[in-house]
Design an enzyme around this catalytic site. Sequence first.
Site, PDB file in Angstrom:
ATOM      1  N   LYS A   1       0.843  -1.211   0.000  1.00  0.00           N
ATOM      2  CA  LYS A   1       0.000   0.000   0.000  1.00  0.00           C
ATOM      3  C   LYS A   1       0.874   1.256   0.000  1.00  0.00           C
ATOM      4  O   LYS A   1       0.359   2.372   0.013  1.00  0.00           O
ATOM      5  CB  LYS A   1      -0.884   0.039   1.254  1.00  0.00           C
ATOM      6  CG  LYS A   1      -1.734  -1.196   1.465  1.00  0.00           C
ATOM      7  CD  LYS A   1      -2.929  -1.206   0.554  1.00  0.00           C
ATOM      8  CE  LYS A   1      -3.829  -2.394   0.818  1.00  0.00           C
ATOM      9  NZ  LYS A   1      -4.573  -2.782  -0.381  1.00  0.00           N
TER      10      LYS A   1
ATOM     11  N   THR B   1      11.236  -3.604   2.516  1.00  0.00           N
ATOM     12  CA  THR B   1      10.361  -4.497   3.262  1.00  0.00           C
ATOM     13  C   THR B   1      10.839  -5.936   3.131  1.00  0.00           C
ATOM     14  O   THR B   1      11.906  -6.204   2.566  1.00  0.00           O
ATOM     15  CB  THR B   1       8.879  -4.268   2.865  1.00  0.00           C
ATOM     16  OG1 THR B   1       8.054  -5.007   3.764  1.00  0.00           O
ATOM     17  CG2 THR B   1       8.580  -4.677   1.434  1.00  0.00           C
TER      18      THR B   1
ATOM     19  N   LYS C   1      15.059  -6.355   4.914  1.00  0.00           N
ATOM     20  CA  LYS C   1      15.339  -5.362   5.967  1.00  0.00           C
ATOM     21  C   LYS C   1      16.692  -5.555   6.649  1.00  0.00           C
ATOM     22  O   LYS C   1      17.277  -4.599   7.146  1.00  0.00           O
ATOM     23  CB  LYS C   1      14.231  -5.390   7.024  1.00  0.00           C
ATOM     24  CG  LYS C   1      12.915  -4.791   6.534  1.00  0.00           C
ATOM     25  CD  LYS C   1      11.923  -4.674   7.685  1.00  0.00           C
ATOM     26  CE  LYS C   1      10.637  -4.028   7.212  1.00  0.00           C
ATOM     27  NZ  LYS C   1       9.747  -3.671   8.327  1.00  0.00           N
TER      28      LYS C   1
ATOM     29  N   ASP D   1       9.973   2.161  11.783  1.00  0.00           N
ATOM     30  CA  ASP D   1       8.833   1.358  12.266  1.00  0.00           C
ATOM     31  C   ASP D   1       8.508   1.665  13.734  1.00  0.00           C
ATOM     32  O   ASP D   1       7.360   1.943  14.078  1.00  0.00           O
ATOM     33  CB  ASP D   1       9.127  -0.141  12.125  1.00  0.00           C
ATOM     34  CG  ASP D   1       9.068  -0.605  10.673  1.00  0.00           C
ATOM     35  OD1 ASP D   1       8.288  -0.028   9.896  1.00  0.00           O
ATOM     36  OD2 ASP D   1       9.793  -1.554  10.322  1.00  0.00           O
TER      37      ASP D   1
ATOM     38  N   GLY E   1       5.378 -10.387  22.640  1.00  0.00           N
ATOM     39  CA  GLY E   1       6.228 -10.745  21.503  1.00  0.00           C
ATOM     40  C   GLY E   1       7.615 -10.176  21.683  1.00  0.00           C
ATOM     41  O   GLY E   1       7.799  -9.143  22.358  1.00  0.00           O
TER      42      GLY E   1
ATOM     43  N   GLY F   1      11.295  -9.238  15.647  1.00  0.00           N
ATOM     44  CA  GLY F   1      11.825  -8.043  14.984  1.00  0.00           C
ATOM     45  C   GLY F   1      10.962  -6.819  15.243  1.00  0.00           C
ATOM     46  O   GLY F   1      11.483  -5.732  15.534  1.00  0.00           O
ATOM     47  N   ALA F   2       9.649  -6.978  15.163  1.00  0.00           N
ATOM     48  CA  ALA F   2       8.742  -5.837  15.346  1.00  0.00           C
ATOM     49  C   ALA F   2       8.850  -5.312  16.777  1.00  0.00           C
ATOM     50  O   ALA F   2       8.923  -4.099  17.004  1.00  0.00           O
ATOM     51  CB  ALA F   2       7.316  -6.249  15.026  1.00  0.00           C
TER      52      ALA F   2
ATOM     53  N   GLY G   1      -3.293  -1.058  14.177  1.00  0.00           N
ATOM     54  CA  GLY G   1      -1.985  -0.985  13.527  1.00  0.00           C
ATOM     55  C   GLY G   1      -1.886  -0.080  12.310  1.00  0.00           C
ATOM     56  O   GLY G   1      -0.779   0.179  11.829  1.00  0.00           O
TER      57      GLY G   1
ATOM     58  N   GLN H   1       5.132   5.265   9.971  1.00  0.00           N
ATOM     59  CA  GLN H   1       6.464   4.857   9.510  1.00  0.00           C
ATOM     60  C   GLN H   1       6.705   5.458   8.133  1.00  0.00           C
ATOM     61  O   GLN H   1       7.814   5.873   7.801  1.00  0.00           O
ATOM     62  CB  GLN H   1       6.669   3.328   9.548  1.00  0.00           C
ATOM     63  CG  GLN H   1       5.778   2.461   8.630  1.00  0.00           C
ATOM     64  CD  GLN H   1       6.145   2.498   7.151  1.00  0.00           C
ATOM     65  OE1 GLN H   1       7.317   2.643   6.805  1.00  0.00           O
ATOM     66  NE2 GLN H   1       5.145   2.398   6.290  1.00  0.00           N
TER      67      GLN H   1
END
Length: 280
Positions: free
Chosen positions: A20, A66, A70, A106, A131, A134-135, A246, A253
């Site tokens: 997007k 992306t 990354k 991010d 969690g 990575g995020a 989200g 970002q």
Amino acid sequence: MISSEASVFGVIGDPIRHSKSPLMHNSALQALGIDGVYTALHVKPEDIGEAIRGIRALGFRGINVTIPHKLNVIPLLDELDEGAKFIGAVNTIVNDKGRLIGYNTDGIGYVRSLKEEVEPDLAGRRILVIGAGGAARGIVYALTQESPEVIWIANRTIERAEELALALQHCGNLVGIGTEQISDICGDVDIIINTTSVGMFPHMEETPISLEGFRTDIIVSDLIYNPLETTILRQARERGSRTHGGLGMFVYQGAYAFEYWTGQTAPIEVMRQAVLKSLL
Ligand code: ATR
């Protein structure tokens, strides 16, 4: 209007056709009357070196990065921002006259979204991050800059939570726990943030944790934006808690990347509406 002097931007990934970002950035460029264009570029893992050299050769002004690139782009860049260095991942490249500088927007995008949309002041808050992948790494790093009282990192695999807490121990009060220990601290939590993919389309009925035992005056936030309201967010809303989805993280970002490239304030609402329209 796109002239022969247009600035060129793009996003590289594999796959990339679902992205997007072109929609969001082109609507922003247009809204501000900037002579520029943003496109989606399909780059396979084996071609990443050539693609990065191509950014210099073709004079792209900026690139978003992306999955799955990354991490792999890092050794190909000339300079890394402090945050990107710690997080170990890059999602934005600025081409400064042939010098490629890597950033990670991010985490800071997520925090700006949380502050502007739900809670302007995170100082002194007690935050539970679910969690430790990575995020979570980017988000926990950005959260430590806001002086919360404590950040608990809860993960299915406790070792990863402990590792992340240890890696950032110089930045604040971080505690790694296993998911089953959440019941010990749930009454003290002010903000819950889900960074796992649990609840994402098509497994939308799943929730990363139960809200039982948490107060109702908390904020529940989820990085997932497909669906726009995950099951845990719906449950939180039905209990009377404030919620944060989200989509904002994705928009912000992109907004940071846009601002690094153009030097102009990103038109947040234009960007949000462009993405939202395509999701509904
Ligand atoms: P990302 O970059 O999206 O964070 P990742 O690095 O693979 O992806 O991390 C995924 C995170 O979601 C991890 O914290 C993972 O827990 P583990 O470290 O125990 O694997 C968590 N996760 C993914 N699926 C999960 C599930 N079904 N239940 C609980 N946690 C899950």
